[in-house]
Design an enzyme around this catalytic site. Structure first.
Site, mmCIF file in Angstrom:
data_model
loop_
_atom_site.group_PDB
_atom_site.id
_atom_site.type_symbol
_atom_site.label_atom_id
_atom_site.label_comp_id
_atom_site.label_asym_id
_atom_site.label_seq_id
_atom_site.Cartn_x
_atom_site.Cartn_y
_atom_site.Cartn_z
ATOM 1 N N CYS A 103 4.306 32.000 64.382
ATOM 2 C CA CYS A 103 3.106 31.317 64.886
ATOM 3 C C CYS A 103 2.612 31.862 66.158
ATOM 4 O O CYS A 103 1.430 32.199 66.561
ATOM 5 C CB CYS A 103 2.933 29.990 64.656
ATOM 6 S SG CYS A 103 1.524 29.188 65.231
ATOM 7 N N CYS A 201 5.215 22.605 61.142
ATOM 8 C CA CYS A 201 3.991 21.626 61.349
ATOM 9 C C CYS A 201 3.427 21.587 59.773
ATOM 10 O O CYS A 201 2.920 20.575 59.528
ATOM 11 C CB CYS A 201 2.951 22.212 62.112
ATOM 12 S SG CYS A 201 2.570 23.763 61.595
#
Length: 357
Positions: A103, A201
């Protein structure tokens, strides 16, 4: 004219204080949140993860409080391709991925970095606990560990290039977490006591195997548990459900504690061993990025980590070719897993790193 900073705001306390500090330093700030997925994509209807609708509202509230413009950028397609799909493929190929590194690499410091340039911003700013310094001696930008050793996030930032480091600011690098919460509280931020988000997440309940099955529509078949000596001692529930060094959740009984030693994808078998078999001194990584040097021309003494939550260990590093490094640790390290990052340190500075193979 003031320098312009694009602040990546997740809705958490760290990025909120990063925005506050950059404004205090005299930057013209713009807050942005990356919309990476929909809650129904991850099977959640409420904001239990970063980048949820609740987090967007928290980020918007802080930006309004600070008097800075705020935007939400839709990066869902890029996140799906670069992070979620890679996460799934790594598990399917027997590895253990680190999606936070991907990410950072592909979203925050590639896609968002590109958007910052298009908007005329001089710097990309995040709430990571790390620092960027310039070395006149080396003529290079360096990545330094955060002052708060318990929160240091340099491990997940090793992919940063010289160009990215030149235009990146980590204002929290010299602070402790307690100081950051105090700043947020003193300034009346809505999220001053908000809990830190978990690492993955998009798998908020931690059941990554069920997430993968739901996402792919596949059912990963049961297979054999075997000992390192070849004895069949039970049946596993799908090879993606196991990681190197795992003991809990195996659902078997044996004369001694057993751990996941490796996975044989061709035979769909999970190989188990005693704890002592999990240790190794040599670790090889590819897809490398070096920060404090262009290349490692001779064996160099360093310290290294093979996973996020570990203390750096003394070792010697060798560069085998332009894309591969090998580290020989002074003492054997436990449960080194392919797919995780091998990150090299020279004191408080990140020398570089790669993906363990």
């Amino acid at each position: 004219m003031n320098k312009k900073a694009l602040i990546a705001m997740s809705g958490g306390v760290d990025s909120s204080v990063a925005a506050f500090l950059m404004k205090e330093y005299g930057y013209s700030c713009m807050g942005v949140t990356m919309k990476l997925y929909d809650n129904d994509t991850i099977g959640e209807s409420v904001g239990k993860t970063c980048c949820s609708l609740d987090d967007i509202e928290d980020a918007r509230s802080v930006a309004f409080h600070l008097g800075i413009p705020y935007h939400v950028f839709n990066f869902k397609d890029e996140f799906q391709e670069k992070v979620i799909q890679k996460f799934i493929k790594t598990y399917e190929n027997g590895g253990t991925p680190n999606p936070c590194i991907d990410c950072n690499r592909y979203l925050k410091f590639e896609k968002l970095f590109q958007r910052a340039g298009e908007l005329g911003c001089d710097s990309v700013v995040t709430g990571h606990y790390a620092s960027v310094e310039y070395s006149e001696k080396l003529g290079r930008y360096l990545l330094k560990k955060g002052a708060d050793s318990g929160k240091d996030q340099s491990y997940v930032l090793y992919t940063l290039t010289q160009k990215q480091l030149m235009h990146t600011v980590f204002p929290l690098g010299k602070y402790n977490k307690s100081e950051i919460r105090k700043i947020a509280e003193e300034n009346g931020f809505i999220n001053s006591d908000k809990k830190d988000s978990q690492d993955i997440c998009f798998v908020p309940n931690g059941d990554y195997a069920s997430f993968i099955e739901k996402h792919t529509g596949k059912k990963y078949p049961n297979g054999k548990f075997k000992t390192i000596g070849g004895e069949t001692i039970g049946e596993h529930r799908g090879i993606i459900r196991y990681t190197i060094g795992q003991r809990k959740g195996l659902g078997i009984s044996y004369s001694e504690p057993l751990y996941v030693y490796k996975k044989d994808l061709d035979k769909n078998e999970v190989i188990l061993s005693s704890n002592k078999e999990l240790f190794t001194k040599e670790v090889t990584a590819n897809d490398i990025n070096l920060i404090s040097t262009d290349e490692i021309t001779e064996p160099v003494r360093i310290k290294a980590r093979t996973r996020y939550n570990m203390k750096e260990q003394p070792a010697t590093a060798f560069q085998l070719d332009e894309n591969t490094i090998k580290v020989v640790f002074d003492e054997p390290q436990r449960a080194v897993a392919a797919g995780q990052a091998l990150v090299l340190y020279d004191g408080d500075y990140v020398l570089g790193g790669g993906t363990i193979i």
